[in-house]
Design an enzyme around this catalytic site. Sequence first.
Site, mmCIF file in Angstrom:
data_model
loop_
_atom_site.group_PDB
_atom_site.id
_atom_site.type_symbol
_atom_site.label_atom_id
_atom_site.label_comp_id
_atom_site.label_asym_id
_atom_site.label_seq_id
_atom_site.Cartn_x
_atom_site.Cartn_y
_atom_site.Cartn_z
ATOM 1 C CG ASP A 1 60.041 36.209 -19.771
ATOM 2 O OD1 ASP A 1 60.062 37.240 -20.497
ATOM 3 O OD2 ASP A 1 59.232 35.584 -19.172
ATOM 4 C CD GLU B 1 60.856 57.888 -2.448
ATOM 5 O OE1 GLU B 1 61.802 57.877 -1.524
ATOM 6 O OE2 GLU B 1 60.477 58.787 -2.729
ATOM 7 N NE ARG C 1 50.012 56.652 -38.615
ATOM 8 C CZ ARG C 1 49.588 56.794 -39.815
ATOM 9 N NH1 ARG C 1 50.648 56.563 -40.693
ATOM 10 N NH2 ARG C 1 48.633 57.011 -40.223
ATOM 11 C CB THR D 1 61.174 41.718 -20.926
ATOM 12 O OG1 THR D 1 59.701 41.709 -20.709
ATOM 13 C CG2 THR D 1 61.574 43.167 -21.012
ATOM 14 N NE ARG E 1 56.713 47.503 -25.896
ATOM 15 C CZ ARG E 1 55.437 47.290 -25.579
ATOM 16 N NH1 ARG E 1 55.088 45.874 -25.218
ATOM 17 N NH2 ARG E 1 54.792 48.053 -24.924
ATOM 18 C CG ASP F 1 57.108 32.421 -17.340
ATOM 19 O OD1 ASP F 1 56.047 32.818 -16.647
ATOM 20 O OD2 ASP F 1 57.739 33.107 -18.136
ATOM 21 C CG ASN G 1 57.080 34.818 -24.272
ATOM 22 O OD1 ASN G 1 57.189 34.005 -23.466
ATOM 23 N ND2 ASN G 1 57.119 36.058 -24.140
ATOM 24 C CG ASP G 2 60.335 33.120 -21.929
ATOM 25 O OD1 ASP G 2 60.562 34.150 -22.613
ATOM 26 O OD2 ASP G 2 59.511 32.913 -20.957
#
Length: 924
Positions: free
Chosen positions: A357, A454, A490, A529, A594, A621, A624-625
């Site tokens: 992740d 940069e 949408r 991710t 996404r 962590d 969602n993982d």
Amino acid sequence: YTFWNFVPKNLFEQFRRIANFYFLIIFLVQLIIDTPTSPVTSGLPLLFVITVTAIKQGYEDWLRHKADNAMNQCPVHFIQHGKLVRKQSRKLRVGDIVMVKEDETFPCDLIFLSSSRGDGTCFVTTASLDGESSHKTYYAVQDTKAFHNEQEIDALHATIECEQPQPDLYKLHRIKENTDYYKLVNCAFIKLLYRAIFSKISCLISGVAIYTGMETKMALNYQAKSQKRSAVEKSMNVFLIVYLCILISKALINTVLKYVWQSEPFRDEPWYNQKTEPERKRNLFLRAFTDFLAFMVLFNYIIPVSMYVTVEMQKFLGSYFLTWDEEMFDEDTGEGPLVNTSDLNEELGQIEYVFTDKTGTLTENNMEFVECCIEGHVYVPHVICNGQILHDCTGIDMIDSSPGGSGKEREELFFRALCLCHTVQVKDDDSVDGLKKNQLSRRSCIYISSSPDEVALVEGIQSLGIWKKVLSFDSVRRRMSVIVKSSTVRTSQAIYQCMLSIDFHRLQEKAADTIEALQKAGIKVWVLTGDKMETAAATCYACKLFRRNTQILELTTKKIEEQSLHDVQDGSSANYRELFLEICRNCSAVLCCRMAPLQKAQIVKLIKLSKEHPITLAIGDGANDVSMILEAHVGIGIIGKEGRQAARNSDYAIPKFKHLKKMLLVHGHFYYVRISELVQYFFYKNVCFIFPQFLYQFFCGFSQQTLYDTAYLTLYNISFTSLPILLYGLMEQHVSADTLKREPSLYRDVAKNALLRWRAFIYWTFLGVFDAVVFFFGAYFLFDNTVVTSNGQMFGNWTFGTLVFTVLVFTVTLKLALDTHYWTWINHFMIWGSLVFYIIFSLLWGGIIWPFLNYQRMYYVFMQMLSSGPAWLGIILLITVSLLPDVLKKVLCRQLWPTATERIQVKIFFVLKLVFCITRETTL
């Protein structure tokens, strides 16, 4: 497991192992028919293995139950009859109105009804969900936001009609009302308060539960947990099948040769062993089958049942070296690594793909004011006292580290930037109303520059560009109407176009160094991710996953509806799947953006099921993982401020991403090397043990006579040879830990199960056969020369077997000593102590120490053997001849075909020798 099903379920799981099931059959055969060995010789080791394994697995499962109960039984407050009542979270039901306080976790998926704040808002952090630590603002339903006490909320009567539970985290369709008292409006803007996210900033929140338990969106995104088995265990099972085939072949050969031998009448019924009448009338095929089973029992020790208990103990005890590692202890959290299951220790040394992740794993979750760059002028937060810059002070004075420009102009521009960043209110007079100076948060991170990327890429942070555009009220109203009127699909896109968010993270410490080391070790790193592509790509550049000269290939779709990742798994889309895999496998690194939780798991599954079947690791962590952590061969959770969902559902947990380097390159490498040697050694020493028994049948008329005494049969694997290899499996270090960290390429030396390939397996097997032939025929020729003791007595049958067994025990133990690189006093104690124990036991069993054992057949046998000078000479000579081929092989291979590890060992040896010589000359 539950309390009631533990015994049957655990036994079922254990007897799924080929070795355990086989020994159970052998034990039953020994109970049913007359066999040459006692049922104790098979039953006792089997009982020991089953008991130790059950205790270990039961203990680990009990720890998991404790963690689950802590979550399921935590108290939750909800409104009942106008009062606030407390009950356990597992008893929540749909329709309950839940009250959540500051820093509490939402126990289920809620629709936000009201809060104690006057504007009907609440602030939450979704760190446990997606790693994002910034506070997010949620708005209560407009018609209920004014309810501020239990009585008002309890008086609410409403019906909420919504879709069936489904895993999509970002959409909530078809919510509508059906009541005279209550009307839900602007349904497109309703956002669920998901289970596992935290309430922040003092306020009391009320919400109605619409999805609970396993129907919450996060639970539906969890991958089903399956039994994970390491590559080493799979190899063990294959080798066991091979040895089982060898065993059956041995039994068949001996059964056939027995009846060929007995085809002569004087051999079938010698004068000293006449058959009874019932024995003569027995069916020939029944006798042959019984003899076949008896030979199976006689040779069954070629299957090392004790190997499993040694492996279990090695894994369980070895896991403590990981949790005790002080270098992997994090002082900020006060925690070290956790081992939720020790069954996969060696798999850490075989990883080919790492799926990680981004937010909270590669990046920090701390939002800190670093510096501000305005038109080339960089401002840093410090306090100046008497001309000195004082760091980490509460006040903030902005120091311009860039020359040029009016200080007043820069200061005005800086504060305008902060005000614009924090809040913007649009009024009819087209003016912008910001915050006052004293309301600025110190934890702000702002870059205002013509080219901020940069700076951001170098610093490893994400840039925020700020500009000003004055909008009229009509213009804003038109834009908002577009959002309201847009379709459900949408809506999120429209909001995204009209909203700006601050997402400003710094890389975790040594994240770039860790990824670079993993890549040198031959491990491919993929980032999965839910973040947008630009932000994720910037992070990948910062952590050196992408380089400046990296050729970027972008694979995107125009419409989300065109192809979901789930569809890629269907047979009709096999071509797309293969094309996707082919592209990704040829890339040095992959970034997937996404991604929903289930999509992360599906990506991992795609790689797992590819034709190479690589070993995968997933690390994250947040909640969602969890799905990808459960899907991967090895799942690792990050322990931190983001909740414990990932750590609780993982196989291992570490405080920071940087600890992954040592976990894989050092601990994983050691685990694999140790257990691979342990497995090969067990097969080797059991071939050495049982092949002389096979050869002995050619000299005893295939009578199923045992070569060794029953005590030796039972204790060979349990006592005489078990502890040295167990200690080797715990402490062996062929190179130092510092060398493994400094030379990540050594990880490739053992990649793809290199130490358990067929070539290595065949070598160890033939080495065992060679040694067994040396033991048996060396002792046979020694006896053939009429060896006698000092008092003129000749050696007998049991003395011959004891001589072979003595050479066997010393040879296999010294073979392990030759393979040991890392010597400690414990190694010396175990290796030499096991040999001393064998001698003491033999003297005891022979009635020398315990005279009351003089009734049994081994009385004085061992002492009689030791009283013969030729026997001593024969033992030393046979041990030397047995070990010689392996020594020659090691020397030649090291000289002609050295591995990377062996080349490093030679370098270290010469360096140490040089240091020793310099030290000696200096001393002289």
